[in-house]
Design a protein around this motif. Structure first.
Motif, PDB file in Angstrom:
ATOM      1  N   PRO A   1       0.793  -1.223   0.000  1.00  0.00           N
ATOM      2  CA  PRO A   1       0.000   0.000   0.000  1.00  0.00           C
ATOM      3  C   PRO A   1       0.826   1.274   0.000  1.00  0.00           C
ATOM      4  N   TYR A   2       2.166   1.151   0.036  1.00  0.00           N
ATOM      5  CA  TYR A   2       3.023   2.337  -0.055  1.00  0.00           C
ATOM      6  C   TYR A   2       3.762   2.380  -1.389  1.00  0.00           C
ATOM      7  N   CYS A   3       3.403   1.518  -2.319  1.00  0.00           N
ATOM      8  CA  CYS A   3       4.128   1.412  -3.588  1.00  0.00           C
ATOM      9  C   CYS A   3       4.216   2.774  -4.270  1.00  0.00           C
ATOM     10  N   SER A   4       5.394   3.091  -4.785  1.00  0.00           N
ATOM     11  CA  SER A   4       5.604   4.379  -5.445  1.00  0.00           C
ATOM     12  C   SER A   4       5.168   4.362  -6.904  1.00  0.00           C
ATOM     13  N   ASN A   5       4.755   3.213  -7.421  1.00  0.00           N
ATOM     14  CA  ASN A   5       4.228   3.171  -8.785  1.00  0.00           C
ATOM     15  C   ASN A   5       2.969   4.035  -8.895  1.00  0.00           C
TER      16      ASN A   5
ATOM     17  N   VAL B   1      22.119  -7.189   9.930  1.00  0.00           N
ATOM     18  CA  VAL B   1      23.399  -7.710  10.431  1.00  0.00           C
ATOM     19  C   VAL B   1      23.444  -9.222  10.283  1.00  0.00           C
ATOM     20  N   GLU B   2      22.366  -9.903  10.683  1.00  0.00           N
ATOM     21  CA  GLU B   2      22.322 -11.364  10.614  1.00  0.00           C
ATOM     22  C   GLU B   2      22.418 -11.869   9.177  1.00  0.00           C
ATOM     23  N   MET B   3      21.853 -11.103   8.231  1.00  0.00           N
ATOM     24  CA  MET B   3      21.866 -11.510   6.822  1.00  0.00           C
ATOM     25  C   MET B   3      23.168 -11.125   6.119  1.00  0.00           C
ATOM     26  N   LYS B   4      24.086 -10.512   6.896  1.00  0.00           N
ATOM     27  CA  LYS B   4      25.378 -10.079   6.363  1.00  0.00           C
ATOM     28  C   LYS B   4      25.209  -9.041   5.256  1.00  0.00           C
ATOM     29  N   ALA B   5      24.166  -8.235   5.381  1.00  0.00           N
ATOM     30  CA  ALA B   5      23.977  -7.125   4.444  1.00  0.00           C
ATOM     31  C   ALA B   5      25.076  -6.090   4.656  1.00  0.00           C
ATOM     32  N   ARG B   6      25.439  -5.411   3.606  1.00  0.00           N
ATOM     33  CA  ARG B   6      26.433  -4.336   3.708  1.00  0.00           C
ATOM     34  C   ARG B   6      25.786  -3.003   4.080  1.00  0.00           C
ATOM     35  N   ARG B   7      24.481  -2.913   3.776  1.00  0.00           N
ATOM     36  CA  ARG B   7      23.804  -1.639   3.945  1.00  0.00           C
ATOM     37  C   ARG B   7      22.326  -1.896   4.230  1.00  0.00           C
ATOM     38  N   ILE B   8      21.722  -1.016   5.006  1.00  0.00           N
ATOM     39  CA  ILE B   8      20.275  -1.001   5.142  1.00  0.00           C
ATOM     40  C   ILE B   8      19.788   0.415   4.881  1.00  0.00           C
ATOM     41  N   GLU B   9      18.779   0.543   4.055  1.00  0.00           N
ATOM     42  CA  GLU B   9      18.146   1.838   3.829  1.00  0.00           C
ATOM     43  C   GLU B   9      16.852   1.860   4.612  1.00  0.00           C
ATOM     44  N   VAL B  10      16.785   2.695   5.620  1.00  0.00           N
ATOM     45  CA  VAL B  10      15.577   2.879   6.411  1.00  0.00           C
ATOM     46  C   VAL B  10      14.867   4.104   5.853  1.00  0.00           C
ATOM     47  N   ALA B  11      13.731   3.880   5.226  1.00  0.00           N
ATOM     48  CA  ALA B  11      13.003   4.978   4.593  1.00  0.00           C
ATOM     49  C   ALA B  11      11.620   5.082   5.206  1.00  0.00           C
ATOM     50  N   ILE B  12      11.380   6.163   5.939  1.00  0.00           N
ATOM     51  CA  ILE B  12      10.007   6.416   6.371  1.00  0.00           C
ATOM     52  C   ILE B  12       9.199   6.734   5.126  1.00  0.00           C
ATOM     53  N   VAL B  13       8.068   6.113   5.013  1.00  0.00           N
ATOM     54  CA  VAL B  13       7.292   6.130   3.779  1.00  0.00           C
ATOM     55  C   VAL B  13       7.149   7.550   3.229  1.00  0.00           C
TER      56      VAL B  13
ATOM     57  N   ALA C   1       1.067   5.276  -1.696  1.00  0.00           N
ATOM     58  CA  ALA C   1       1.189   5.756  -0.315  1.00  0.00           C
ATOM     59  C   ALA C   1       0.322   6.983  -0.073  1.00  0.00           C
ATOM     60  N   MET C   2       0.164   7.828  -1.101  1.00  0.00           N
ATOM     61  CA  MET C   2      -0.702   8.994  -0.946  1.00  0.00           C
ATOM     62  C   MET C   2      -2.133   8.564  -0.642  1.00  0.00           C
ATOM     63  N   GLU C   3      -2.555   7.436  -1.226  1.00  0.00           N
ATOM     64  CA  GLU C   3      -3.895   6.914  -0.953  1.00  0.00           C
ATOM     65  C   GLU C   3      -4.017   6.385   0.474  1.00  0.00           C
ATOM     66  N   ASN C   4      -2.881   6.161   1.115  1.00  0.00           N
ATOM     67  CA  ASN C   4      -2.869   5.516   2.433  1.00  0.00           C
ATOM     68  C   ASN C   4      -2.269   6.380   3.531  1.00  0.00           C
ATOM     69  N   ARG C   5      -2.304   7.699   3.349  1.00  0.00           N
ATOM     70  CA  ARG C   5      -1.710   8.564   4.363  1.00  0.00           C
ATOM     71  C   ARG C   5      -2.342   8.356   5.739  1.00  0.00           C
ATOM     72  N   ALA C   6      -3.648   8.196   5.772  1.00  0.00           N
ATOM     73  CA  ALA C   6      -4.326   8.075   7.063  1.00  0.00           C
ATOM     74  C   ALA C   6      -3.947   6.788   7.788  1.00  0.00           C
ATOM     75  N   ALA C   7      -3.615   5.745   7.042  1.00  0.00           N
ATOM     76  CA  ALA C   7      -3.272   4.462   7.656  1.00  0.00           C
ATOM     77  C   ALA C   7      -1.785   4.329   7.936  1.00  0.00           C
ATOM     78  N   MET C   8      -0.941   5.137   7.251  1.00  0.00           N
ATOM     79  CA  MET C   8       0.496   4.919   7.328  1.00  0.00           C
ATOM     80  C   MET C   8       1.289   6.092   7.904  1.00  0.00           C
ATOM     81  N   MET C   9       0.670   7.243   8.059  1.00  0.00           N
ATOM     82  CA  MET C   9       1.401   8.404   8.572  1.00  0.00           C
ATOM     83  C   MET C   9       1.940   8.104   9.971  1.00  0.00           C
ATOM     84  N   PRO C  10       3.255   8.205  10.173  1.00  0.00           N
ATOM     85  CA  PRO C  10       3.792   7.979  11.525  1.00  0.00           C
ATOM     86  C   PRO C  10       3.427   9.128  12.436  1.00  0.00           C
ATOM     87  N   THR C  11       3.388   8.863  13.715  1.00  0.00           N
ATOM     88  CA  THR C  11       3.203   9.948  14.676  1.00  0.00           C
ATOM     89  C   THR C  11       4.510  10.725  14.787  1.00  0.00           C
TER      90      THR C  11
END
Length: 372
Positions: free
Chosen positions: A34-38, A182-194, A200-210
């Protein structure tokens, strides 16, 4: 409010060649995030660029100066010719990064991608357990398949980035997501708040963080960066609606990268089609280099000539370039307006109130991505 503003004449400064290109090979995907950028109107399979056109686009991109090719979707593994496309990209010297849910990848196919020259895999994470991941992704059993594919990716020796899109419903899982990287031995993690574009615009009310969640996410990332320095790189995309200044969106409009959609439209960013007055060239009709240097959509908001006040005289204009044009369109109704995230925007107060209102809607339900 000017809802029909047109950009002024573009700057005459010739831009540098793009560094990266995002190739959205398809909008087809087994997940329904529900946050797809397509875009809401998804491209059907019979309208997608065929193999030979993509191969020529990759050659043109390399000639233009592109160094990094990000293969995305939808789910790029939905394309049967994915291995051939990776091979073609590597043949012209492009660094290839596969952005994937991993659903649809098999151990054999990963081996073929490795042999074709794939450089890197970026794996999406909808949640840190099956209950959350399958609910957000809209695909029962998806988490188990993703974890199996993740093991194959690591075993094959691909450098791995974990892409965790977080929002009000799963932000409490952020510490565990970092642990998983870390456990998956990833080199990087991208943490992106939606980011609120597309579905995602259709789901602002359900996904907007406080506001409290957004602040806590920043604290968690900052602590993890110190603790895991030298072990894991953490990229962080903060919550727009809770900030005082906007991001330097795309490094500046038409300055560092370009997107090619499944049907061949060339965009300055993935959400640019939300700006209704822009027209976009297609790789079927015009060379990529001409589109980059001369295309009307790319010229529209390059440089500073298009800026209104307070951006035009602001000392931050060379830092954030007025912020996100698509967000200005969505909130202000004018893509040339100051991004309402900015505390200097006359609409900043409205955005603050909007964020609090959406984050307080606990009765909101998810609208899942559908089609094509």
């Amino acid at each position: 409010m000017n809802t029909h503003a047109k950009p002024t004449a573009a700057t005459t400064v010739r831009p540098k060649p793009p560094i990266a290109m995002l190739a959205e090979l398809t909008h087809r995907c087994p997940l329904s995030c529900p946050y797809c950028s397509n875009p809401l109107e998804l491209t059907k399979r019979d309208a997608e660029l065929p193999t030979e056109v993509w191969v020529d686009v990759f050659r043109q991109a390399a000639d233009l100066g592109v160094l990094q090719l990000h293969l995305s979707g939808g789910e790029p593994a939905s394309r049967r010719d994915l291995v051939d496309l990776v091979r073609a990209a590597r043949d012209v010297g492009l660094y290839t990064n596969l952005i994937t849910s991993a659903i649809g990848l098999t151990e054999r196919r990963l081996k073929e991608l490795d042999e074709a020259g794939l450089d890197h895999v970026q794996l999406s994470l909808q949640g840190t357990d099956a209950e959350m991941a399958d609910r957000i992704g809209g695909y029962r059993g998806g988490f188990a398949r993703k974890m199996q594919a993740a093991q194959w990716i690591v075993d094959a020796g691909f450098p791995l980035t974990l892409n965790a899109v977080v929002h009000r419903q799963n932000l409490h899982q952020l510490p565990r997501a970092i642990e998983m990287a870390v456990e998956m031995k990833a080199r990087r993690i991208e943490v992106a708040i939606v980011q609120f574009h597309g579905w995602a615009m259709e789901n602002r009310a359900a996904m907007m963080p406080t506001r409290e969640q957004a602040a806590e996410a920043g604290r968690i990332v900052a602590e993890a960066r110190v603790r895991l320095k030298g072990q894991l790189v953490l990229d962080y995309v903060p919550a727009d609606y809770h900030n005082d200044y906007p991001k330097r969106c795309m490094g500046g409009w038409g300055t560092t990268g370009l997107n090619v959609t499944p049907e061949g439209k060339v965009l300055p960013c993935h959400a640019a089609e939300t700006i209704p007055h822009l027209t976009f060239d297609n790789v079927r009709d015009r060379p990529l280099s001409e589109i980059w240097y001369q295309g009307a959509a790319f010229q529209a908001y390059r440089g500073e000539d298009w800026m209104q006040e307070p951006c035009r005289s602001c000392e931050r204009r060379k830092i954030d370039f007025g912020g996100c044009r698509c967000q200005a369109m969505a909130i202000a109704g004018d893509p040339a307006a100051t991004d309402p995230v900015c505390i200097k925007s006359p609409l900043h107060g409205r955005m603050v109130a909007m964020a609090d209102d959406f984050a307080g809607d606990d009765a909101a339900v998810l609208t899942y991505r559908t089609g094509p």
